[in-house]
Design a protein around this motif. Sequence first.
Motif, mmCIF file in Angstrom:
data_model
loop_
_atom_site.group_PDB
_atom_site.id
_atom_site.type_symbol
_atom_site.label_atom_id
_atom_site.label_comp_id
_atom_site.label_asym_id
_atom_site.label_seq_id
_atom_site.Cartn_x
_atom_site.Cartn_y
_atom_site.Cartn_z
ATOM 1 N N MET A 187 0.849 -1.186 0.000
ATOM 2 C CA MET A 187 0.000 0.000 0.000
ATOM 3 C C MET A 187 0.886 1.239 0.000
ATOM 4 S SD MET A 187 -2.431 -1.449 3.062
ATOM 5 C CE MET A 187 -3.363 0.064 3.215
ATOM 6 N N HIS A 188 0.474 2.257 -0.729
ATOM 7 C CA HIS A 188 1.271 3.474 -0.836
ATOM 8 C C HIS A 188 0.385 4.695 -0.597
ATOM 9 C CE1 HIS A 188 4.610 1.097 -2.408
ATOM 10 N NE2 HIS A 188 3.731 0.489 -3.204
ATOM 11 N N GLY A 189 1.011 5.761 -0.115
ATOM 12 C CA GLY A 189 0.279 6.999 0.129
ATOM 13 C C GLY A 189 -0.695 6.907 1.281
ATOM 14 N N VAL A 190 -0.390 6.078 2.264
ATOM 15 C CA VAL A 190 -1.285 5.867 3.410
ATOM 16 C C VAL A 190 -0.988 6.876 4.507
ATOM 17 C CG1 VAL A 190 -2.047 4.218 5.155
ATOM 18 C CG2 VAL A 190 -1.373 3.408 2.877
ATOM 19 N N ARG A 191 -2.021 7.425 5.074
ATOM 20 C CA ARG A 191 -1.874 8.310 6.242
ATOM 21 C C ARG A 191 -2.212 7.505 7.498
ATOM 22 N NH1 ARG A 191 -0.911 13.489 4.849
ATOM 23 N NH2 ARG A 191 -1.327 14.021 2.653
ATOM 24 N N LEU A 192 -1.309 7.553 8.453
ATOM 25 C CA LEU A 192 -1.447 6.734 9.649
ATOM 26 C C LEU A 192 -1.774 7.581 10.876
ATOM 27 C CD1 LEU A 192 1.610 4.316 9.266
ATOM 28 C CD2 LEU A 192 -0.794 3.788 8.823
ATOM 29 N N LYS A 193 -2.626 7.027 11.744
ATOM 30 C CA LYS A 193 -2.838 7.622 13.066
ATOM 31 C C LYS A 193 -1.640 7.336 13.962
ATOM 32 C CE LYS A 193 -7.907 7.355 13.350
ATOM 33 N NZ LYS A 193 -9.033 6.735 14.121
ATOM 34 N N TRP A 194 -1.203 6.067 13.915
ATOM 35 C CA TRP A 194 -0.082 5.664 14.759
ATOM 36 C C TRP A 194 0.516 4.369 14.229
ATOM 37 C CZ3 TRP A 194 -0.586 0.837 16.900
ATOM 38 C CH2 TRP A 194 -1.875 0.336 17.066
ATOM 39 N N ALA A 195 1.724 4.104 14.642
ATOM 40 C CA ALA A 195 2.390 2.839 14.319
ATOM 41 C C ALA A 195 3.280 2.459 15.492
ATOM 42 C CB ALA A 195 3.223 2.963 13.045
ATOM 43 N N ALA A 196 3.351 1.159 15.775
ATOM 44 C CA ALA A 196 4.158 0.668 16.893
ATOM 45 C C ALA A 196 4.905 -0.581 16.459
ATOM 46 C CB ALA A 196 3.282 0.361 18.103
ATOM 47 N N PRO A 197 6.236 -0.592 16.573
ATOM 48 C CA PRO A 197 7.000 -1.780 16.174
ATOM 49 C C PRO A 197 6.601 -3.013 16.979
ATOM 50 C CG PRO A 197 8.450 0.110 16.522
ATOM 51 C CD PRO A 197 7.101 0.492 17.051
ATOM 52 N N VAL A 198 6.580 -4.161 16.328
ATOM 53 C CA VAL A 198 6.301 -5.426 17.012
ATOM 54 C C VAL A 198 7.506 -5.779 17.879
ATOM 55 C CG1 VAL A 198 5.890 -7.894 16.714
ATOM 56 C CG2 VAL A 198 4.770 -6.235 15.195
ATOM 57 N N LEU A 199 7.266 -5.987 19.161
ATOM 58 C CA LEU A 199 8.341 -6.340 20.094
ATOM 59 C C LEU A 199 8.635 -7.833 20.076
ATOM 60 C CD1 LEU A 199 7.215 -4.221 23.178
ATOM 61 C CD2 LEU A 199 8.952 -3.613 21.479
ATOM 62 N N LEU A 200 7.569 -8.627 19.956
ATOM 63 C CA LEU A 200 7.705 -10.077 20.053
ATOM 64 C C LEU A 200 6.471 -10.725 19.437
ATOM 65 C CD1 LEU A 200 9.540 -12.343 21.397
ATOM 66 C CD2 LEU A 200 7.926 -12.277 23.299
ATOM 67 N N ALA A 201 6.662 -11.877 18.811
ATOM 68 C CA ALA A 201 5.546 -12.636 18.247
ATOM 69 C C ALA A 201 5.576 -14.053 18.802
ATOM 70 C CB ALA A 201 5.636 -12.661 16.724
ATOM 71 N N LEU A 202 4.407 -14.551 19.202
ATOM 72 C CA LEU A 202 4.285 -15.926 19.690
ATOM 73 C C LEU A 202 3.400 -16.726 18.751
ATOM 74 C CD1 LEU A 202 3.753 -15.674 23.567
ATOM 75 C CD2 LEU A 202 5.856 -16.219 22.335
ATOM 76 N N SER A 203 3.859 -17.892 18.348
ATOM 77 C CA SER A 203 3.045 -18.795 17.551
ATOM 78 C C SER A 203 1.911 -19.337 18.417
ATOM 79 C CB SER A 203 3.900 -19.959 17.036
ATOM 80 O OG SER A 203 4.926 -19.498 16.185
ATOM 81 N N PRO A 204 0.825 -19.778 17.795
ATOM 82 C CA PRO A 204 -0.365 -20.198 18.570
ATOM 83 C C PRO A 204 -0.080 -21.204 19.677
ATOM 84 C CG PRO A 204 -0.877 -20.130 16.235
ATOM 85 C CD PRO A 204 0.602 -19.904 16.342
ATOM 86 N N GLU A 205 0.830 -22.148 19.408
ATOM 87 C CA GLU A 205 1.097 -23.189 20.412
ATOM 88 C C GLU A 205 1.797 -22.663 21.657
ATOM 89 O OE1 GLU A 205 4.297 -23.725 17.155
ATOM 90 O OE2 GLU A 205 2.207 -23.134 17.305
ATOM 91 N N TYR A 206 2.358 -21.462 21.578
ATOM 92 C CA TYR A 206 3.051 -20.886 22.727
ATOM 93 C C TYR A 206 2.233 -19.819 23.452
ATOM 94 C CZ TYR A 206 7.130 -23.230 20.761
ATOM 95 O OH TYR A 206 8.003 -24.176 20.275
ATOM 96 N N VAL A 207 1.029 -19.560 22.958
ATOM 97 C CA VAL A 207 0.156 -18.554 23.571
ATOM 98 C C VAL A 207 -0.595 -19.185 24.730
ATOM 99 C CG1 VAL A 207 -1.812 -17.036 23.232
ATOM 100 C CG2 VAL A 207 -0.075 -17.249 21.433
ATOM 101 N N VAL A 208 -0.473 -18.597 25.912
ATOM 102 C CA VAL A 208 -1.157 -19.111 27.102
ATOM 103 C C VAL A 208 -2.189 -18.082 27.555
ATOM 104 C CG1 VAL A 208 -0.900 -19.861 29.501
ATOM 105 C CG2 VAL A 208 0.893 -20.379 27.836
ATOM 106 N N ARG A 209 -3.470 -18.424 27.425
ATOM 107 C CA ARG A 209 -4.516 -17.531 27.884
ATOM 108 C C ARG A 209 -4.641 -17.604 29.400
ATOM 109 N NH1 ARG A 209 -9.675 -16.691 24.007
ATOM 110 N NH2 ARG A 209 -8.704 -16.999 21.976
ATOM 111 N N VAL A 210 -4.936 -16.467 30.001
ATOM 112 C CA VAL A 210 -5.119 -16.423 31.457
ATOM 113 C C VAL A 210 -6.471 -15.802 31.767
ATOM 114 C CG1 VAL A 210 -2.650 -16.297 31.939
ATOM 115 C CG2 VAL A 210 -3.945 -14.205 31.679
ATOM 116 N N GLY A 211 -7.060 -16.269 32.858
ATOM 117 C CA GLY A 211 -8.311 -15.696 33.315
ATOM 118 C C GLY A 211 -9.541 -16.160 32.570
ATOM 119 N N ASP A 212 -9.407 -17.143 31.660
ATOM 120 C CA ASP A 212 -10.581 -17.649 30.933
ATOM 121 C C ASP A 212 -11.401 -18.570 31.832
ATOM 122 O OD1 ASP A 212 -9.806 -16.267 28.780
ATOM 123 O OD2 ASP A 212 -9.221 -17.971 27.541
#
Length: 212
Positions: A187-212
Motif C-alpha cells: 500500500m502506498h500513500g497511506v496516512r497513519l494515526k499511529w504505528a508501533a514496532p512489534v516487540l515479540l511474536a508468539l506462535s499459537p502453540e506458545y500462547v497461554v490464555r489467562v483468566g478464561d
Amino acid sequence: MEQTFKDALARALKETKRSLRSVCLKAGVSYDQMKSLMQGKSASTNIDDGIKIAAAFGVSIEDFFAGVFDRQPSVAVAGRVGAGAHVDLVDAYAKGDGMYHVACPPQLKPHGVVAVEVEGDSMLPLHRPGSVLFYTRAAAEGVPVEAINAPCVCEDVDGRAWLKVVKIGSQEGTFSLLSLNPDSDNMHGVRLKWAAPVLLALSPEYVVRVGD
C-alpha cells in the motif's frame, strides 16, 4: 482500618524479599520519595507512581493492595489484525481491557505492553492465524522513528488496523505499508494515526490464555 499504600508496599517488600531501592529503580520512581514514605515523613504517593511500583512487582495496583504477588503477569489482547480488517485498538490498551489476556512472555515487562491476534492467512509464512503479536506505544498518536523500516502494528486514518513494514511515503505525511506475505499487495500513500514496532511474536502453540 483501611490499608495504606505504605502498608501494601511494606508487605510486598517483605513477601518478595526485594529491596526498596531495586523496586524503585525498576519502577522508575524516586527512591528518596519512597524512602520518606516508608519512614512516615510523607503520607502518601501519587497514583501514577503507585501503579509503577505495582508493575515493578509484576502485578496490577489491585493485586498489589490485595497482596497477590505470585500471579503470572498478563497482557491484554486488544483486537485482531489481518488483511485490513477494522480493529478497535485506540482505547483498549490504555485501560488494560481486551478480548482476552495472555501470559506475558518473560522477555517483556507487562507495563504498557498490549497485543493483537493474527487473523487469516495474509501474514503467512511469518505469522500463522492465532499468533499473538506484542507491542507498546510511546504516544497515543504518531509514527516514531523506530517504527520506520520495521514490522509494525498500525492504524490508518480510516480506522483500519494493519501489520505491515512501515516506510516513508513519497508525499509528506504519508507512508508505504509493505506486506509480510509476498502474495499480498503493498500500500502506498497511506496516512497513519499511529504505528508501533512489534516487540515479540508468539506462535499459537506458545500462547497461554489467562483468566478464561
